[in-house]
Structures are given as C-alpha cells and as structure tokens.
Write a protein that holds these residues in place. Structure first.
Motif, PDB file in Angstrom:
ATOM      1  N   HIS A 203       0.877  -1.166   0.003  1.00  0.00           N
ATOM      2  CA  HIS A 203      -0.027  -0.162  -0.030  1.00  0.00           C
ATOM      3  C   HIS A 203       1.002   1.213  -0.058  1.00  0.00           C
ATOM      4  CE1 HIS A 203      -3.229   2.679   0.749  1.00  0.00           C
ATOM      5  NE2 HIS A 203      -2.886   3.183   1.941  1.00  0.00           N
ATOM      6  N   ARG A 267      -5.566  -4.910   2.688  1.00  0.00           N
ATOM      7  CA  ARG A 267      -5.534  -4.440   1.187  1.00  0.00           C
ATOM      8  C   ARG A 267      -4.873  -5.591   0.400  1.00  0.00           C
ATOM      9  NH1 ARG A 267      -6.274   1.199   0.429  1.00  0.00           N
ATOM     10  NH2 ARG A 267      -7.205   2.400   2.219  1.00  0.00           N
ATOM     11  N   GLY A 295      -0.979  -3.716   2.710  1.00  0.00           N
ATOM     12  CA  GLY A 295      -1.398  -4.856   1.512  1.00  0.00           C
ATOM     13  C   GLY A 295      -0.825  -6.197   1.745  1.00  0.00           C
TER      14      GLY A 295
END
Length: 318
Positions: A203, A267, A295
């Motif tokens: 991310h 994410r 992420g």
C-alpha cells in the motif's frame, strides 16, 4: 546472483563492499549473516540468538522481504530466513516438465535445512516458531505436520493453509498464468508477475532501490522458473492434491491448534479479508491483528507494529 565487485580495478575495501551491497540490497543483512546448507546449496540468513524462529517467504519474494522484521526481532530470537529453492540467492531449479510439483522439493529442502541447523549449528531440535507468508504458509504447515513436535508457535501473515473458503476465487490474472501455458510463458519472459507484485503488493510504495532489490535475483529468464512454477501450482479447487499435505487428521495437536499470532494486511488483492475470517473461524484461539493500511506484503507496510507484536508473542507463554 548478487555481486559486490563493480568491474575491474583495485580490490574493494571492506567498507567499499558494504557500501556497494547496501546500494544493491538496501536494508538486507550483511554477508556475515549469509549461510548455505552444504547438502543443497540453499541460502539462508542467520541472525541473533535465542529460541529459533524460521521465516518462510512466498512467491515471488525471497528473504529480502523479511529484512525489516529481522532487524527488529534478531535481538530477541535466533532468526533464520531461507531462500526457498529456486528463489533469491538459493540455487535455481532446472525447468520442470509438465505441471510442476514444487511442494515436494520445498519440503525436502526444509527437512535438510532443519537437519543442518540442528546437527551443525547447534540449534535445538524442538521449540521452533514459524513465521509464514504467502506460499510459505502451506509449506510451513505441511512441514510442521511431517515433523510433529518441532514447532511450538505460529505467526501467520497473509497466507492460507486450508482449502479455499466458500465463494473465494483466485484472482483472474493468477488463473490466467496457472491455466494457460502461453500466458505463463509470456509472464516468464517479461518477469511480469514479479514486477507487478512489488508494486501491487504494498500500500505504501517501495523505494525504487528496494523494488530493484526484490527483482534482482530474477533478472535473467533462467533464474525465474520457480516463480512461474509456483503460480502454476496454485490449487484449482478444494479437491486439489496439495490440500492433502495440510490435512491435520491424526496430528496431536494439529499445527493450527498451536499458539498463533495473525498479522494481516487488509488491502491484499489475493489473500482477501475473506481468507482471514476463515483463519479466525478455524483458529478461535489466535490473536488476530488487522492492518487496514497494509497490503499483501504486510511486513513492508506495517513492519514497526507487526515487529512489536511478534516480539511480544515470542517472549510470551507457550
């Protein structure tokens, strides 16, 4: 492979070599922590002292992905981070014929790594913690099942170790690579999977030097066969033979019943929150920590907080 000799000329001093290595692999532990398993040539990192913690990476990463956690945790544990066969600085595998079966090869190499560390490096046979990410999750759980009593604790980071939960679908781009040889060949030719992963898997974007370091072991086509084969080996459905490697029937206790910390990047486009909720359902005893701004590579996006949680987990009761 990584070289710290920048062409011809006078020999580099130790300081020059350290500077060159930091430029090539920023943040990666110094070569004094690099080791190889004599029987296989498998490369691994060895840092710190104390009870052993084995870090197993996924695809298309390598031990470089653990550098931030290793820096935080090596004062508290003996941190061992191998490059799985065909990845990172480990020897690259010969091209596979037909549909690959990398699980068997990886498990055999983990057996030999453990044997080497116990026999030659003085590590205890039991009392290990596994820190697992991505493809390292099913490998680590399968290895714990075939070596009962060795593993005491589990740290789970964006991975799976059970058949896909109901309604889950592997992302279409992974299915294309897995199911279509021409697509797999094109991805292999361009290194497209690894190039995409280092951008889409975080991310907070990596620095350009870090992205180059992630990709460096796969610069040549001959060095990325394991990356492609690992995608082609993703289970297709819940009847896939790979799940039998993770069947806990008869295991006492099952590895997933061990003390467990879950650190999850919310994410993640592959291991979605749906997979996390299946972990929580199957392992209600686990301490679950969700990182909304992380992420797939949660160890990159949430290194400080995740490192602190793992440190406390390692120092807590079994």
């Amino acid at each position: 492979m990584v070289s710290t000799q920048a062409g011809r000329g006078p020999a580099l001093t130790a300081t020059d070599r350290a500077t060159a290595l930091e430029r090539l692999l920023p943040g990666y532990p110094a070569p004094r922590h690099w080791r190889r398993v004599p029987a296989t040539g498998q490369h691994y990192l060895d840092l710190g002292s104390g009870e052993p913690a084995l870090f197993l990476h996924g695809n298309p990463s390598w031990s470089y992905a653990w550098r931030k956690l290793l820096d935080r945790l090596s004062p508290h544990a003996r941190c061992l981070a191998p490059d799985l066969p065909g990845f990172g600085l480990s020897r690259h595998l010969r091209p596979a014929a037909g549909v690959p079966d990398p699980y068997r090869v990886q498990l055999e190499h983990l057996d030999l790594l453990h044997e080497h560390l116990v026999r030659n490096e003085g590590l205890p046979e039991r009392g290990w913690t596994l820190v697992l990410h991505d493809w390292g999750g099913p490998l680590g759980i399968a290895w714990a099942l075939r070596n009962p009593g060795v593993v005491d604790r589990l740290v789970i980071c964006n991975t799976v170790a059970f058949p896909w939960p109901g309604g889950f679908r592997v992302p279409f781009y992974l299915r294309w690579i897995r199911d279509h040889p021409l697509v797999a060949d094109a991805v292999h030719l361009t290194n497209g999977f690894a190039r995409t992963a280092v951008r889409a898997g975080v991310h907070h974007p990596l620095r350009p030097a870090e992205r180059r370091a992630f990709l460096r072991p796969y610069a040549r086509r001959s060095e990325r066969r394991a990356v492609t084969d690992a995608v082609r080996a993703i289970p297709r459905d819940n009847d896939d033979p790979v799940w039998r490697l993770l069947d806990p029937s008869g295991a006492d206790p099952a590895p997933t019943a061990l003390p467990m910390l879950i650190g999850w990047g919310m994410r993640d486009p592959v291991f979605t929150p749906q997979v996390l909720e299946e972990w929580a359902r199957r392992c209600p005893h686990a301490a679950v920590h969700r990182f909304p701004e992380a992420g797939h590579f949660v160890m990159e996006d949430a290194a400080d907080e995740l490192g602190g949680l793992i440190r406390d987990f390692l120092q807590g009761p079994r």
